[in-house]
Write a protein that holds these residues in place. Structure first.
Motif, short mmCIF file in Angstrom:
data_model
loop_
_atom_site.label_atom_id
_atom_site.label_comp_id
_atom_site.label_asym_id
_atom_site.label_seq_id
_atom_site.Cartn_x
_atom_site.Cartn_y
_atom_site.Cartn_z
N ILE A 219 5.05 -3.94 -2.44
CA ILE A 219 5.23 -5.61 -1.87
C ILE A 219 4.68 -5.74 -0.45
O ILE A 219 5.69 -4.78 0.36
CB ILE A 219 6.93 -6.11 -2.25
N VAL A 220 3.89 -5.76 0.04
CA VAL A 220 3.23 -6.05 1.21
C VAL A 220 3.86 -7.82 1.48
O VAL A 220 3.80 -8.98 1.16
CB VAL A 220 1.81 -5.92 1.54
N LYS A 221 5.07 -7.77 2.36
CA LYS A 221 5.50 -8.93 3.05
C LYS A 221 4.95 -9.32 4.66
O LYS A 221 4.45 -8.35 5.52
CB LYS A 221 7.04 -9.21 3.13
N SER B 288 5.65 -6.41 6.35
CA SER B 288 6.49 -5.02 5.78
C SER B 288 6.56 -4.96 4.91
O SER B 288 5.60 -5.71 4.84
CB SER B 288 7.95 -5.55 5.63
N ILE B 289 6.57 -3.69 4.55
CA ILE B 289 6.00 -2.76 3.41
C ILE B 289 6.99 -2.03 3.05
O ILE B 289 7.90 -1.35 3.15
CB ILE B 289 5.53 -2.02 3.59
N ALA C 174 13.08 1.01 -1.17
CA ALA C 174 13.28 1.28 -0.11
C ALA C 174 12.24 0.63 0.44
O ALA C 174 10.97 0.45 0.28
CB ALA C 174 12.72 2.62 0.32
N THR C 175 12.49 -0.23 2.35
CA THR C 175 11.68 -0.24 2.84
C THR C 175 10.36 0.70 3.78
O THR C 175 11.47 1.70 4.50
CB THR C 175 12.35 -1.01 4.11
N ALA C 176 9.36 1.06 3.68
CA ALA C 176 9.08 1.78 4.39
C ALA C 176 8.34 1.39 5.81
O ALA C 176 7.97 2.70 6.77
CB ALA C 176 7.96 2.10 3.16
N LEU C 177 8.16 0.52 6.41
CA LEU C 177 7.21 0.25 7.86
C LEU C 177 7.53 -1.38 7.75
O LEU C 177 7.72 -2.44 6.84
CB LEU C 177 5.89 0.49 7.13
N THR C 178 8.23 -1.31 9.09
CA THR C 178 8.02 -3.22 9.63
C THR C 178 7.78 -2.94 11.46
O THR C 178 7.53 -2.20 11.74
CB THR C 178 9.53 -3.07 9.97
#
Length: 405
Positions: free
Chosen positions: A191-193, A207-208, A219-223
């Motif tokens: 999910i790309v927010k 955020s990905i 898991a949050t991969a990137l912000t």
């Protein structure tokens, strides 16, 4: 209704089956009084050979085969048969078209038999959900809180709800993608927010978030904060890389309203800033639709006019090779005109070698076969337009029996 077939699943419901003995039958000879006993081939063939034959049938025919007799039903519901299914060539992808925005009902198009089937989707309440599909599974995410996710096989109706994803609870834009491993059947959901930074239209918080079915965790991969670009609702996973479209908010490249970002979810440790992973689009687009065709990233895009880039003049198909776009084909004008009044945005999805293109304002469905290089209209959909503002949408999926969420 012509062209429409009611989809009745005999696969898991014994109560609906009417088992008949097809081992032999009696026929009347020329004299009218002579009975001849004919031995069915089904009596001669071993189960292993029957399994192999049925496995190569279209999936709709496999369902019907389960109603023929008890032996065939036991064959197609056996673990060995489902294992055989996973090792034959994939079925051509179907296209599901919603018939009502308020209900999860619609019609699925089978390009092999050129028939439409009436199907009700499990898990969801209406058609206004985010949808992604891969190798027989379809993931749905609600368009309200965007926290309710469900994975299902639309053919067998088997479903599984996923845990609520992390990240900010409400986002301005969200994009959903998924990928299924064809050997293990484990899957990844992405999910790309995208959320606007307060009081700053040019800065967007991206955020990905990744879901792994093997350990059933997010898991949050990137912000990261992007300047001049925001996320949207278009993303796909190809060969371990997440791709998603971003849209200019005025501070990006002046000659383009769109750009593509890649994020390597297979090797996140080597992933740098998103700004380093921008890929320009091949031309001025009114919209872009991303899809995975045999682990190649394919984009179907509306081509904008040179002096009015927001007005569509045609539709093109491109493949991404080594970070560069290769134009495959442009839709012939007669097919472009066949949609009637085509909006600047449209629905398109595909898998394997088949691409589906659909206008939001019409139930007309066009296919393009990447292997045969052939355009073809689908069989006329049983849906008819009942009022001027009625919208049509849909998605592509592989019809498979052997995979469960």
């Amino acid at each position: 209704m012509a062209g429409e077939t009611s989809w009745v699943s005999h696969f898991y419901d014994d109560s609906r089956r009417e088992i008949r003995d097809w081992d032999s039958f009696t026929e009347v000879g020329e004299e009218g009084d002579k009975e001849a006993t004919v031995v069915s081939v089904d009596n001669i063939l071993p189960d292993e050979l029957v399994e192999r034959i049925i496995a190569y049938l279209p999936v709709a025919s496999i369902f019907r085969a389960g109603s023929v007799c008890k032996r065939w039903y036991e064959i197609i519901t056996s673990e060995r048969f489902l294992w055989n299914l996973s090792h034959v060539l994939p079925q051509k992808p179907w296209y599901f078209m919603f018939t009502n925005s308020d209900e999860p009902t619609g019609h699925a198009y089978d390009p092999i038999l050129r028939k439409w089937y009436n199907i009700e989707l499990p898990c969801i309440d209406n058609s206004n959900w985010f949808i992604a599909s891969s190798h027989g599974l379809v993931c749905f995410m609600d368009n309200g809180s965007r926290s309710e996710l469900c994975m299902c096989n639309p053919i067998t109706k088997r479903c599984r709800k996923l845990e609520e994803p992390p990240g900010f609870p409400f986002s301005d834009y969200s994009a959903l993608a998924m990928s299924v491993n064809r050997e293990s059947h484990k899957y990844t959901v992405a999910i790309v927010k995208s959320r606007q930074v307060p009081d700053n239209f040019f800065m967007w918080d991206i955020s990905i978030h990744l879901y792994n079915s093997e350990n059933a965790t997010w898991a949050t991969a990137l912000t990261e904060i992007l300047m001049g670009w925001r996320g949207g609702d278009e993303s796909v996973i190809c060969n371990g890389v997440l791709y998603f479209l971003v849209y200019s908010t005025g501070g990006g490249m002046p000659d383009s309203r769109h750009a593509l970002i890649s994020y390597n979810i297979s090797n996140r440790s080597s992933q740098g800033s998103l700004r380093r992973n921008f890929i320009p689009v091949p031309c001025s687009l009114t919209c872009g639709r991303l899809m995975n065709l045999k682990e190649k990233l394919v984009m179907v895009g509306g081509i904008g006019k040179q002096d009015r880039p927001d007005i569509i003049k045609g539709i093109g198909i491109w493949v991404l090779n080594d970070q560069k776009w290769e134009e495959i084909v442009r839709m012939p004008h007669k097919y472009f005109q066949g949609f009637g009044e085509l909006d600047d945005v449209f629905a398109s999805s595909g898998t394997d070698d088949i691409i589906y293109i659909q206008s939001y304002g019409s139930p007309a469905l066009l296919t393009y076969d990447m292997n045969m290089k052939q355009w073809k209209w689908s069989q006329k959909c049983p849906i008819s337009k009942r009022f001027p503002l009625q919208l049509f949408t849909g998605f592509c999926f592989e019809p498979r029996l052997e995979i469960s969420p």
